[in-house]
Design an enzyme around this catalytic site. Structure first.
Site, PDB file in Angstrom:
ATOM      1  N   ASP A  19      26.552 -16.215  39.452  1.00 25.96           N
ATOM      2  CA  ASP A  19      24.909 -16.761  39.520  1.00 25.96           C
ATOM      3  C   ASP A  19      24.070 -15.911  40.376  1.00 25.96           C
ATOM      4  OD1 ASP A  19      26.564 -17.578  41.643  1.00 25.96           O
ATOM      5  OD2 ASP A  19      25.998 -19.616  41.671  1.00 25.96           O
ATOM      6  N   ASP A  34      28.597 -20.764  52.242  1.00 26.84           N
ATOM      7  CA  ASP A  34      29.564 -21.608  51.316  1.00 26.84           C
ATOM      8  C   ASP A  34      31.085 -21.453  52.061  1.00 26.84           C
ATOM      9  OD1 ASP A  34      28.155 -22.440  49.573  1.00 26.84           O
ATOM     10  OD2 ASP A  34      28.255 -20.917  48.358  1.00 26.84           O
TER      11      ASP A  34
END
Length: 736
Positions: free
Chosen positions: A68, A455
């Site tokens: 992504d 993340d």
């Protein structure tokens, strides 16, 4: 549409000196140092969202992966790992590195295509290659893509016609269907396609989610996100006309489809298009292409998913057995992770990796042990929106997760009582969004590199070529800053935005991390600086009224740093434990009492200047402000200004010769007044204290969207690490 040629050589060796095109340029280039570099990554092992896996059906071992925010990769059979194929995209084209879709040619496997566009706020582009992604042709288009937006885990919106491979179709989010009839050199809108899709999620159009071709025919199918349930469209004349299939399962969307050789189309449905918005319900259907009948074949597995959490995300049919199909759950936050279901009889019966009473899998993360995430065994993963059966090996089923790529070893054993082994399979794929790094001196017993990122929080790398174990995985919130004690690199501190865990420290090289529970004010994250011996650390929060504080006992007691205003940028001297330096309100400050008191040196610098300390010399501080580069050799009493270079980030590594000045690395440009032959933006190094600079990367190695953080390795001359937003920590070494 305009055609552009882009060269993307994936050779490991990079010649940094540009090709001379005139006698004058040759004369200007005389005396300029050149160096060859090879590029790789600090080993992490994925780290980001794998949104698509595409096997070529005719060439064994040929597979592509899309991400992504981190570009696309091709599996290299000789290297037995994935290699990046979109590193030619740089800062000016960073938006293209979010891959909306990727297509491999089943007739001429050397041909591959991708749609690039991270966010729909910027234009997208379509790319075509005739040599497995080594070089690319780019076509600018009138629509945008959303490679990092809602619906990014749907099927492949781009597909090559297996009957006439000159034809490539591209389903868009907001501009209908497009087609190329010349191998992707030009594109035109298919005006006959009846809809664009009317479902949006988080403000993002989902549009056409997939294109599929019925084997042995000219029939094309397209799945579109339509709220009325009329989501599937069919053409039997190369897209000239289209018919709408009957509404099926209104309120749900067929996120992906795959067609078997015996004429069944299998589709996975969810009530959202994921992954940002978790589906609460889902279904699996087969559609008989000859009879036109839909059949509900939703797995009747007592695994808990049917109780109202999660839908279905990925589907793949086994080319070696047209009645064998696998599907994945999506948004099912089970303690085991998302489930995978397999049927060998066209969906009449199913087996699953787990049920409420059985666990039929074993996770093998021995090559990337941090994926255990503090558990005894890793989860299967989450956001499993893509799955693909290897067309040449029915046992190998690959699937992407929000953190990495996994593949099964023995999928055909599912249901026999023999557990399915699932292995880490993201070798070569590095998709982390990196914030900062620090490479202290080491004798091999202390970390070679500390890093923080989105993340995953970050890692302490004992060896940058080895994927870290779980102990050296920080896994505690969104970090903002990291530092370590240069004379004792086992001591390091990072900040985090996780409530009540703003400051975290280690005294054993990242093997264990402790939370500093007492802060001088209520705040999160912030910036941190650690003294050379680790006896003191200075912290300030990220609030507008952020004051700096110092502690000598890891937060048991705190003291205000006198003399500094709000928002100070602070760095520790790497040699003298008593000294800290700061930039505040455009003035340079120094503390000689471990941070209790700061005094102005009276020297004016830019407000946004980031101070960076040279690792082996007291009082040597460099400043980079996004433009001007300054440095001091006497603790800020005097400054030298470099007029030959403009830098956005500065770092230091081992000197060229023992006892010499540390090598300076920079993200920046030599396009400054007086330079008649600039090489432009890039990664540079200087071995003579900034008198001359050598560009290390070229136009084929731009690495997407860079983050302004760079450092050299303190022990290995020539090795540079720099941060990217999606391509992990890029590592460069002098070519052998």
């Amino acid at each position: 549409m305009e055609f552009k040629k882009i060269i993307s050589l994936l050779s490991a060796l990079v010649l940094v000196s540009g090709s001379a095109v005139s006698c004058a340029e040759k004369e200007e280039s005389k005396g300029k140092e050149t160096v060859e570099y090879e590029w790789s990554n600090v080993a992490i092992g994925g780290g980001g969202y794998i949104t698509g896996i595409v096997y070529n059906p005719t060439e064994e071992g040929l597979a592509y992966v899309r991400t992504d925010i981190g570009g696309a990769y091709r599996f290299d059979k000789e290297l037995d790992k994935y290699v990046p194929i979109t590193d030619f995209l740089g800062g000016d084209e960073w938006n293209y590195i979010g891959i909306e879709s990727i297509a491999t040619d089943p007739v001429e496997p050397n041909r591959v295509y991708f749609a690039g566009g991270t966010y729909m706020s910027d234009p997208g582009a379509l790319f075509a290659s005739e040599d497995y992604g080594k070089t690319w042709n780019k076509v600018e288009v009138e629509f945008s893509c959303g490679g990092n937006q809602s619906g990014r885990g749907t099927g492949e919106r781009m597909k090559v016609d297996p009957v006439n491979n000159k034809n490539i179709y591209m389903g868009t989010r907001n501009a209908g269907l497009w087609k190329s009839d010349d191998y992707g050199k030009s594109w035109n809108k298919v005006e006959s396609f009846p809809v664009k899709g009317d479902y949006s999620q988080e403000g993002n159009n989902i549009g056409i989610m997939w294109i599929e071709f019925a084997p042995g025919t000219n029939d094309i199918y397209a799945g579109v996100a339509m709220a009325n349930g009329e989501c599937i469209y069919k053409s039997t004349d190369d897209g000239a006309t289209w018919e709408t299939l009957p509404a099926n399962n209104k309120g749900m969307y067929p996120l992906q489809a795959d067609i078997s050789e015996n004429g069944n189309m299998y589709m996975v449905y969810s009530d959202t298009c994921g992954p940002n918005v978790d589906p609460q319900a889902g279904a699996v259907y087969s559609y008989n292409l000859e009879s036109g009948e839909f059949t509900d074949i939703t797995p009747d597995i007592d695994d808990g998913r049917a109780e109202g959490s999660g839908g279905f995300g990925g589907v793949s049919v086994d080319p070696q057995n047209p009645d064998t199909v696998v599907v994945t759950s999506l948004g099912y936050w089970h303690d085991n992770g998302d489930n995978i279901y397999r049927s060998a009889d066209g969906g009449k019966s199913w087996n699953a990796l787990y049920t409420k009473t059985e666990k039929n899998f074993v996770m093998d993360t021995s090559e990337a042990q941090w994926l255990d995430w503090g558990r005894e065994e890793a989860k299967t993963g989450w956001w499993t929106a893509t799955v693909a059966i290897n067309p040449f090996n029915s046992d190998e089923v690959s699937y992407g997760t929000g953190a990495t790529l996994f593949s099964t070893v023995n999928m055909t054993d599912l249901g026999t009582g023999t557990p399915v082994t699932i292995e880490f399979d993201a070798k070569g794929i590095e998709e982390t969004a990196v914030f900062d790094m620090i490479s202290p001196p080491t004798d091999g017993s202390t970390p070679q590199l500390y890093s923080i990122m989105g993340d995953l929080t970050g890692f302490a790398h004992m060896d940058v070529e080895v994927i870290p174990d779980d102990a050296h995985f920080m896994k505690n919130g969104a970090p903002d800053s990291i530092d370590c004690a240069w004379l004792n690199p086992d001591i390091a501190v990072y900040t985090s935005s996780t409530p009540n865990k703003a400051l975290n420290y280690t005294t054993d090289g990242g093997d264990t991390w402790n939370v500093i529970k007492r802060l001088p004010e209520k705040a999160e994250a912030g910036k941190v600086a650690v003294s050379a011996d680790g006896s003191a650390l200075i912290w300030r929060s990220t609030t507008l009224s952020a004051k700096p504080y110092v502690t000598f006992d890891f937060g048991e007691t705190w003291y205000f740093c006198e003399g500094l205003g709000y928002g100070a940028r602070i760095v520790a001297d790497r040699v003298n434990p008593k000294k800290f330096y700061a930039v505040c309100d455009g003035t340079f400050y120094v503390s000689e009492d471990s941070g209790f008191n700061f005094k102005s040196t009276g020297k004016v610098v830019t407000d946004d200047a980031e101070p960076v300390a040279v690792g082996d010399k007291e009082g040597h501080i460099w400043l980079a402000s996004g433009g001007m580069v300054m440095f001091t050799e006497d603790g800020g009493q005097n400054f030298n200004v470099l007029k030959n270079f403009s830098a956005k980030a500065i770092g230091f590594g081992a000197p060229e010769k023992e006892g010499g000045y540390m090598t300076v690395y920079a993200m920046g440009t030599d396009e400054v007044e007086g330079n008649k032959n600039p090489q432009g933006q890039g990664i540079y190094r200087s071995t003579d204290k900034g008198e001359t600079w050598v560009k290390l990367n070229d136009e084929e190695h731009l690495f997407g969207n860079l983050t302004y953080s760079i450092t050299g390795d303190s022990e290995i001359f020539g090795r540079v690490y720099f941060a990217t937003n999606g391509r992990g920590i890029v590592m460069g070494d002098i070519a052998e």
